[in-house]
Design an enzyme around this catalytic site. Sequence first.
Site, PDB file in Angstrom:
ATOM      1  N   LYS A  76      -4.430  -1.036 -12.954  1.00  0.00           N
ATOM      2  CA  LYS A  76      -3.853  -0.179 -11.917  1.00  0.00           C
ATOM      3  C   LYS A  76      -4.956   0.687 -11.302  1.00  0.00           C
ATOM      4  CE  LYS A  76       0.523  -1.373 -12.244  1.00  0.00           C
ATOM      5  NZ  LYS A  76       1.331  -1.847 -11.080  1.00  0.00           N
ATOM      6  N   ARG A 125      -0.346   8.752 -10.338  1.00  0.00           N
ATOM      7  CA  ARG A 125       0.681   8.844 -11.384  1.00  0.00           C
ATOM      8  C   ARG A 125       0.176   9.621 -12.606  1.00  0.00           C
ATOM      9  NH1 ARG A 125       4.753   6.228  -9.207  1.00  0.00           N
ATOM     10  NH2 ARG A 125       4.290   4.412  -7.908  1.00  0.00           N
ATOM     11  N   LYS A 144      -2.044   9.658  -2.583  1.00  0.00           N
ATOM     12  CA  LYS A 144      -1.917   8.204  -2.497  1.00  0.00           C
ATOM     13  C   LYS A 144      -0.477   7.782  -2.257  1.00  0.00           C
ATOM     14  CE  LYS A 144      -2.649   3.996  -5.208  1.00  0.00           C
ATOM     15  NZ  LYS A 144      -3.244   3.182  -4.135  1.00  0.00           N
ATOM     16  N   LYS A 159       7.394   3.738  -0.752  1.00  0.00           N
ATOM     17  CA  LYS A 159       6.224   3.077  -0.167  1.00  0.00           C
ATOM     18  C   LYS A 159       6.275   1.571  -0.404  1.00  0.00           C
ATOM     19  CE  LYS A 159       2.655   3.811  -3.803  1.00  0.00           C
ATOM     20  NZ  LYS A 159       1.971   2.526  -3.884  1.00  0.00           N
ATOM     21  N   SER A 160       6.895   1.141  -1.494  1.00  0.00           N
ATOM     22  CA  SER A 160       7.019  -0.296  -1.741  1.00  0.00           C
ATOM     23  C   SER A 160       7.831  -0.965  -0.636  1.00  0.00           C
ATOM     24  CB  SER A 160       7.685  -0.548  -3.101  1.00  0.00           C
ATOM     25  OG  SER A 160       6.882  -0.080  -4.154  1.00  0.00           O
ATOM     26  N   ASP A 169       5.074   0.957 -13.530  1.00  0.00           N
ATOM     27  CA  ASP A 169       4.758   2.229 -12.888  1.00  0.00           C
ATOM     28  C   ASP A 169       5.481   3.414 -13.512  1.00  0.00           C
ATOM     29  OD1 ASP A 169       3.004   1.019 -11.158  1.00  0.00           O
ATOM     30  OD2 ASP A 169       4.433   0.849  -9.511  1.00  0.00           O
ATOM     31  N   ARG A 183       6.466  -3.424   3.039  1.00  0.00           N
ATOM     32  CA  ARG A 183       7.053  -4.723   3.372  1.00  0.00           C
ATOM     33  C   ARG A 183       7.696  -4.719   4.752  1.00  0.00           C
ATOM     34  NH1 ARG A 183       6.564  -3.959  -1.948  1.00  0.00           N
ATOM     35  NH2 ARG A 183       6.536  -5.745  -3.390  1.00  0.00           N
ATOM     36  N   ARG A 230      -4.449   2.604 -16.936  1.00  0.00           N
ATOM     37  CA  ARG A 230      -3.408   3.570 -17.282  1.00  0.00           C
ATOM     38  C   ARG A 230      -3.047   3.581 -18.754  1.00  0.00           C
ATOM     39  NH1 ARG A 230       0.407   2.958 -12.043  1.00  0.00           N
ATOM     40  NH2 ARG A 230      -0.876   4.204 -10.624  1.00  0.00           N
TER      41      ARG A 230
END
Length: 439
Positions: free
Chosen positions: A346, A392, A418, A20-21, A319, A25, A350
């Site tokens: 986050k 996460r 998500k 997803k990162s 992460d 972009r 977290r």
Amino acid sequence: MIARIEPGPLAGSIAAISSKSVAHRLIIAAALANGRTRIACSTTCADIDATVRCLTALGARIDRTDEGYDVTPVPKSRERGILAACKGAVLDCGESGSTLRFLLPVAGALGADATLTGSARLGERPLDDLTGELLAGGCALEGLGGFPFSISGRLRPGRFILPGDVSSQYISGLLLAAPLLDGPVEILVRGRIESRPYVALTIEALRAFQVPVAERRLVGTTAEEPQTLFTVGGEGYRTPGEVSVEGDWSNAAFWLCAGALGRKPVTVTGLSLNSAQGDRAIMATLMRFGAKVLRSRGAATVRPDRLVGFTLSARDIPDLVPAVAAVAACAAGTTTITDCARLRIKESDRLATTTETLRALGADIAVQGDSLIINGKPSLTGGTVDAHNDHRIAMTAAVAALRADGPVTIVGAEAVAKSYPAFFDDYRALGGRVVCEGA
């Protein structure tokens, strides 16, 4: 949704989902380019959907295909920015911090006069350093401090100055906006850049669309107080026609950690072993614990072995911390994870939620300043945890269940959507015993 997991090892092979990162972009670059782009992207998730939704509101046409996305860019002119028909767009960022921090400066660069909204938790996450630069660059912002808020005016080219120790997404947002401005852009980052690999991903995306980016350390700076200058040139985004989103190391990390914690190897395919993704560091991290890590063409395999704790920094891999903490909870000795301050901002805090989750499952874990201190045990007890609306945290509890003596119940397990909607399906595909109720 409640997920109920019976303890047992995972084993076998699973394909990595799309990063997803990288998808954020490339989809943004495609939506701002000079022509249509086809993007190969095998999977989607709530965060990617948020970026697509916002770019569509700005005037792009983004069609989902069997292979990924077909993107027709936002109509615009260099003289007037975004066309009048797209002004006043409402950008619903959902729960995606990347969407918000990337598209806020992009909206300013387009002159979109947009309203931004999203989840309450996202509205609480910091933006001050980024919004300060947007104000200095000619934009007006109203309603800051929560959602909704608005941006108007048009961002001017020039030099922007950011601290390196807050969020790399601020740097990425300005880098993504820079090709839209009518002049050269410099971004000066003071101090060490946190999560630097994510900036590298942004630069890779820009270069894929023929936007040159230069990076240099300024003369006279030191390792303790570095200053980095990014210079963006070119005449806007130019489509390559077709691009591909690589496999996601961040989510693959959960399966690789499962390989370390279980009794049989786990393989994740579809990964680039030369990726700029910082979370590729999961392989080196698991090796330091003592797990056996095997690399092959486009795949990574982790085999279990005796695990021993050590000290590591989360500065470039925030992460990974929840999943790594689950491994540490079952590693002999003490594991210390330092430089965790950014985990507090986050999707959940977290530092707190990782600690609460693993402690509820029987781990010996505590927060000490900005560090996690984990004293390993041979096994965990199992129990009930709250995912705290954090993908996460839900996935960490599922992986920790591999070493539990009793069942693990995850309340709010739908949070996995998500980033990884098919997480529990893939968990079953690897032999996991999980029942989801209220889906």
